[in-house]
Design a protein around this motif. Structure first.
Motif, PDB file in Angstrom:
ATOM      1  N   GLY A  26       0.960  -0.970   0.009  1.00 33.22           N
ATOM      2  CA  GLY A  26      -0.115   0.046  -0.055  1.00 33.22           C
ATOM      3  C   GLY A  26       0.748   1.319   0.144  1.00 33.22           C
ATOM      4  O   GLY A  26       0.830   1.948  -0.950  1.00 33.22           O
ATOM      5  N   VAL A  27       1.476   1.421   1.308  1.00 27.69           N
ATOM      6  CA  VAL A  27       2.314   2.720   1.077  1.00 27.69           C
ATOM      7  C   VAL A  27       3.508   2.854  -0.030  1.00 27.69           C
ATOM      8  O   VAL A  27       3.708   3.703  -0.670  1.00 27.69           O
ATOM      9  N   ASP A  28       3.872   1.537  -0.245  1.00 25.75           N
ATOM     10  CA  ASP A  28       4.918   1.685  -1.215  1.00 25.75           C
ATOM     11  C   ASP A  28       4.337   1.679  -2.590  1.00 25.75           C
ATOM     12  O   ASP A  28       5.030   2.250  -3.448  1.00 25.75           O
ATOM     13  N   LEU A  29       3.095   1.823  -2.859  1.00 27.87           N
ATOM     14  CA  LEU A  29       2.282   1.823  -3.999  1.00 27.87           C
ATOM     15  C   LEU A  29       2.034   3.146  -4.213  1.00 27.87           C
ATOM     16  O   LEU A  29       2.010   3.753  -5.201  1.00 27.87           O
ATOM     17  N   LEU A  30       1.755   3.869  -3.112  1.00 23.56           N
ATOM     18  CA  LEU A  30       1.365   5.378  -3.128  1.00 23.56           C
ATOM     19  C   LEU A  30       2.403   6.277  -3.553  1.00 23.56           C
ATOM     20  O   LEU A  30       2.341   7.124  -4.165  1.00 23.56           O
ATOM     21  N   GLU A  31       3.681   6.002  -2.753  1.00 17.07           N
ATOM     22  CA  GLU A  31       4.826   6.951  -3.047  1.00 17.07           C
ATOM     23  C   GLU A  31       5.278   7.105  -4.345  1.00 17.07           C
ATOM     24  O   GLU A  31       5.296   8.382  -4.812  1.00 17.07           O
ATOM     25  N   PRO A  32       5.378   6.118  -5.541  1.00 21.46           N
ATOM     26  CA  PRO A  32       5.579   6.417  -6.603  1.00 21.46           C
ATOM     27  C   PRO A  32       4.594   7.276  -7.453  1.00 21.46           C
ATOM     28  O   PRO A  32       5.095   7.951  -8.593  1.00 21.46           O
ATOM     29  N   ILE A  33       3.390   6.927  -7.209  1.00 19.61           N
ATOM     30  CA  ILE A  33       2.435   7.657  -8.105  1.00 19.61           C
ATOM     31  C   ILE A  33       2.096   9.000  -7.729  1.00 19.61           C
ATOM     32  O   ILE A  33       1.291   9.871  -8.255  1.00 19.61           O
ATOM     33  N   ALA A  34       2.003   9.415  -6.338  1.00 26.36           N
ATOM     34  CA  ALA A  34       1.762  10.673  -5.786  1.00 26.36           C
ATOM     35  C   ALA A  34       2.351  11.841  -6.503  1.00 26.36           C
ATOM     36  O   ALA A  34       1.315  12.594  -6.750  1.00 26.36           O
ATOM     37  N   GLN A  35       3.644  11.744  -6.689  1.00 26.96           N
ATOM     38  CA  GLN A  35       3.986  12.868  -7.307  1.00 26.96           C
ATOM     39  C   GLN A  35       3.258  13.359  -8.609  1.00 26.96           C
ATOM     40  O   GLN A  35       3.225  14.327  -9.353  1.00 26.96           O
ATOM     41  N   ARG A  36       3.275  12.119  -9.645  1.00 26.71           N
ATOM     42  CA  ARG A  36       2.843  12.255 -10.710  1.00 26.71           C
ATOM     43  C   ARG A  36       1.121  12.629 -10.906  1.00 26.71           C
ATOM     44  O   ARG A  36       0.806  13.473 -11.547  1.00 26.71           O
ATOM     45  N   PHE A  37       0.500  12.252  -9.673  1.00 29.94           N
ATOM     46  CA  PHE A  37      -0.889  12.393  -9.732  1.00 29.94           C
ATOM     47  C   PHE A  37      -0.993  14.184  -9.407  1.00 29.94           C
ATOM     48  O   PHE A  37      -1.881  14.587  -9.889  1.00 29.94           O
ATOM     49  N   VAL A  38      -0.144  14.730  -8.520  1.00 28.23           N
ATOM     50  CA  VAL A  38      -0.166  15.791  -8.057  1.00 28.23           C
ATOM     51  C   VAL A  38      -0.158  16.802  -9.366  1.00 28.23           C
ATOM     52  O   VAL A  38      -0.637  17.938  -9.491  1.00 28.23           O
ATOM     53  N   ASP A  39       1.184  16.389  -9.993  1.00 26.05           N
ATOM     54  CA  ASP A  39       1.670  17.002 -11.063  1.00 26.05           C
ATOM     55  C   ASP A  39       0.552  17.329 -12.167  1.00 26.05           C
ATOM     56  O   ASP A  39       0.071  18.073 -12.834  1.00 26.05           O
ATOM     57  N   ALA A  40      -0.319  16.167 -12.474  1.00 23.34           N
ATOM     58  CA  ALA A  40      -1.224  15.987 -13.422  1.00 23.34           C
ATOM     59  C   ALA A  40      -2.612  16.695 -13.052  1.00 23.34           C
ATOM     60  O   ALA A  40      -3.543  17.088 -13.882  1.00 23.34           O
ATOM     61  N   ASN A  41      -2.704  16.993 -11.658  1.00 26.65           N
ATOM     62  CA  ASN A  41      -4.075  17.551 -11.077  1.00 26.65           C
ATOM     63  C   ASN A  41      -3.700  18.720  -9.993  1.00 26.65           C
ATOM     64  O   ASN A  41      -3.684  18.470  -8.776  1.00 26.65           O
ATOM     65  N   PRO A  42      -3.109  19.796 -10.615  1.00 27.52           N
ATOM     66  CA  PRO A  42      -2.737  20.808  -9.743  1.00 27.52           C
ATOM     67  C   PRO A  42      -4.114  21.039  -8.636  1.00 27.52           C
ATOM     68  O   PRO A  42      -5.340  21.147  -9.108  1.00 27.52           O
ATOM     69  N   GLY A  43      -3.835  21.434  -7.432  1.00 30.96           N
ATOM     70  CA  GLY A  43      -4.775  21.776  -6.385  1.00 30.96           C
ATOM     71  C   GLY A  43      -5.364  20.570  -5.763  1.00 30.96           C
ATOM     72  O   GLY A  43      -6.333  20.564  -4.964  1.00 30.96           O
ATOM     73  N   VAL A  44      -4.984  19.197  -6.304  1.00 36.33           N
ATOM     74  CA  VAL A  44      -5.233  18.072  -5.566  1.00 36.33           C
ATOM     75  C   VAL A  44      -5.324  18.058  -4.081  1.00 36.33           C
ATOM     76  O   VAL A  44      -4.172  18.537  -3.735  1.00 36.33           O
TER      77      VAL A  44
END
Length: 84
Positions: free
Chosen positions: A49-67
């Motif tokens: 879980g935690v190890d899955l969140l870390e690699p995608i979190a930055q890309r998700f934030v970059d793609a969705n400003p204000g998330v």
């Protein structure tokens, strides 16, 4: 929940009311239009879980400003340090 809803209620209005209540209670910026990524989890490094969140979190934030990302969890043992 700020507002319960069922099949005959306005789903969008109820979800926005519940989002605003969650944002207020957790100290997030109040924005009923914000995208909220909610991660309910035990922060246990043995569990997946935690190890899955870390690699995608930055890309998700970059793609969705204000998330907004909310990790709502209880550590399973000891103190867990999250990178900033």
């Amino acid at each position: 929940m700020a507002r319960r809803y069922g099949p005959y209620d306005s789903l969008i209005e109820a979800k926005k009311a519940n989002l605003v209540k969650f944002q207020n209670r957790t100290g997030l910026r109040v924005d009923p239009e914000a995208i909220l990524f909610y991660w309910p989890s035990r922060l246990d490094p043995v569990q997946k879980g935690v190890d899955l969140l870390e690699p995608i979190a930055q890309r998700f934030v970059d793609a969705n400003p204000g998330v907004q990302i909310a990790v709502v969890a209880t550590p399973s043992a000891g103190t867990i340090t999250m990178p900033r």
